[in-house]
Design an enzyme around this catalytic site. Structure first.
Site, mmCIF file in Angstrom:
data_model
loop_
_atom_site.group_PDB
_atom_site.id
_atom_site.type_symbol
_atom_site.label_atom_id
_atom_site.label_comp_id
_atom_site.label_asym_id
_atom_site.label_seq_id
_atom_site.Cartn_x
_atom_site.Cartn_y
_atom_site.Cartn_z
ATOM 1 N N LYS A 1 72.582 112.371 -49.593
ATOM 2 C CA LYS A 1 71.301 111.919 -49.028
ATOM 3 C C LYS A 1 71.514 111.139 -47.729
ATOM 4 C CE LYS A 1 67.209 109.556 -50.802
ATOM 5 N NZ LYS A 1 66.427 109.411 -52.044
ATOM 6 N N ARG B 1 60.575 106.214 -53.901
ATOM 7 C CA ARG B 1 59.473 106.650 -54.754
ATOM 8 C C ARG B 1 59.488 105.844 -56.062
ATOM 9 N NH1 ARG B 1 58.151 112.595 -55.568
ATOM 10 N NH2 ARG B 1 60.186 112.836 -56.548
ATOM 11 N N ARG C 1 67.152 117.752 -59.129
ATOM 12 C CA ARG C 1 68.572 117.417 -59.070
ATOM 13 C C ARG C 1 69.415 118.682 -59.102
ATOM 14 N NH1 ARG C 1 66.836 113.462 -57.713
ATOM 15 N NH2 ARG C 1 66.992 111.354 -58.473
#
Ligand code: ATP
Ligand code: BTN
Length: 320
Positions: free
Chosen positions: A182, A117, A317
């Site tokens: 991730k 992004r 986050r």
């Protein structure tokens, strides 16, 4: 486009995991040993680890099976383009939305300019991960795109569960997580509107067997090998499975929108009921994450109650 056929031929030969001498590789490809050495250097720049042992030759540190267009295309109805080397699979499709049909897929082994992004870099070494994108003409138009990007994430995690892999979760708006790290990212981009419809490109990068290279990635990440504890999966079959999943999810979304979707997301939300920070430019809000609402906004509980936040500029986050 640059011709990478010598390097791809070399990789094909090396992908058996055995040693191959510079001389035999040179003979096979009709070039000198010095030229082989140069091409090997180029391959290393794509992020592939190759050993050279005196007297034995070259060997891949991690053997892998190359993606095979015929195997993928024979199992899906979507037109599939396999470009081993590309700048970005999203960029490739975005530049061609006028000429390709909705549902067209682009898959790569390596991206020189893979992106996340807001133009952030997506590390895309050769052969160890998955990088692919699908073009979709969304008749409902741009306003429906935010919901769609969440729907795609849920569909991919459910497909992973259907393969018997457990514990993969979602981070709003569209990252796949495992064990708070991730595993994959989804990027939905738009190439403007044609009439009322939106031309969307939905890209996904999933780490399969990526090696840590001097902490190049500035946040915790993982790969499928770590998630399942072995490398016994077939990259071609994974691509097939994800193409079918995305195609079906996009069709379902066009038919039913986000109906019944909130509960499916919340079951998979990695941060639900956990302390998080929402970063919006220079502003930051702390609170407890409470899943999503029916519009696809993330719900944050603070002293002022529960509020919904939505928009491409927001980053979530952990605050634990
Ligand atoms: P946001 O929550 O805003 O989406 P993000 O940190 O997840 O933030 P993205 O733009 O979604 O950012 O993804 C790019 C970021 O992901 C990079 O800045 C880097 O930290 C990380 N990253 C890059 N390549 C990989 C990869 N192959 N695997 C995991 N993480 C990566
Ligand atoms: C993110 O986490 O922000 C999304 C990362 C998306 C990466 C994929 S890899 C295939 C496609 N091509 C790109 O350049 N990006 C997406």
């Amino acid at each position: 486009m640059k011709d990478h056929s010598v390097k791809l031929n070399l990789l094909n030969t090396l992908s058996d995991g055995a040693f191959h001498s510079g001389e035999s590789l040179g003979k096979q490809l009709g070039i000198t040993r010095a030229a082989i050495s140069k091409h090997i250097q180029g391959i290393q720049e794509w992020g592939v680890d190759i050993f050279r042992v005196q007297g034995k030759g070259y060997q891949l540190a991690q053997p892998f099976i190359m993606l095979n267009h015929e195997r993928i295309q024979s199992q899906v109805n979507n037109p599939v383009e396999l470009h081993p080397i590309i700048d970005s699979t999203n960029q490739y499709l975005l530049e061609r939305t006028d000429t390709i049909t909705s549902g067209t897929v682009c898959v790569a082994e390596y991206q020189s300019q893979g992106r996340g992004r807001r133009g952030r870099q997506w590390m895309s070494p050769f052969g160890t991960n998955l990088y692919f994108s699908i073009f979709w003409r969304l008749e409902a138009g741009m306003a429906a795109a935010m919901g769609l990007s969440l729907v795609v994430g849920v569909a991919v995690v459910e497909a992973i569960e259907a393969l018997g892999i457990e514990g993969v979760k979602l981070k709003w708006p569209n990252d796949l997580y495992h064990d708070d790290k991730k595993l994959a990212g989804i990027l939905v981009e738009m190439s403007g509107q044609a009439g009322g419809a939106a031309n969307l490109v939905i890209g996904m990068g999933m780490n399969l067997a990526m090696q840590d290279k001097n902490g190049e990635i500035d946040q915790p990440w993982t790969s499928l090998v770590e998630v399942i504890g072995n490398d016994q999966f077939d990259r071609n079959q994974l691509v097939v499975s994800f193409i079918k999943t995305l195609d079906q999810a996009l069709k379902d979304y066009e038919m039913h929108g986000m109906q019944d979707f909130v509960a499916r997301w919340n079951r998979l939300d990695n941060f639900i009921d956990r302390p998080v920070r929402l970063i919006m430019g220079n502003n930051e809000i702390n609170g407890i994450e409470r899943g999503i609402d029916a519009h696809g906004g993330v719900l944050l509980e603070t002293n002022d109650g529960v509020k919904s936040f939505i928009g491409g500029e927001i980053s979530l986050r952990s605050n634990g």
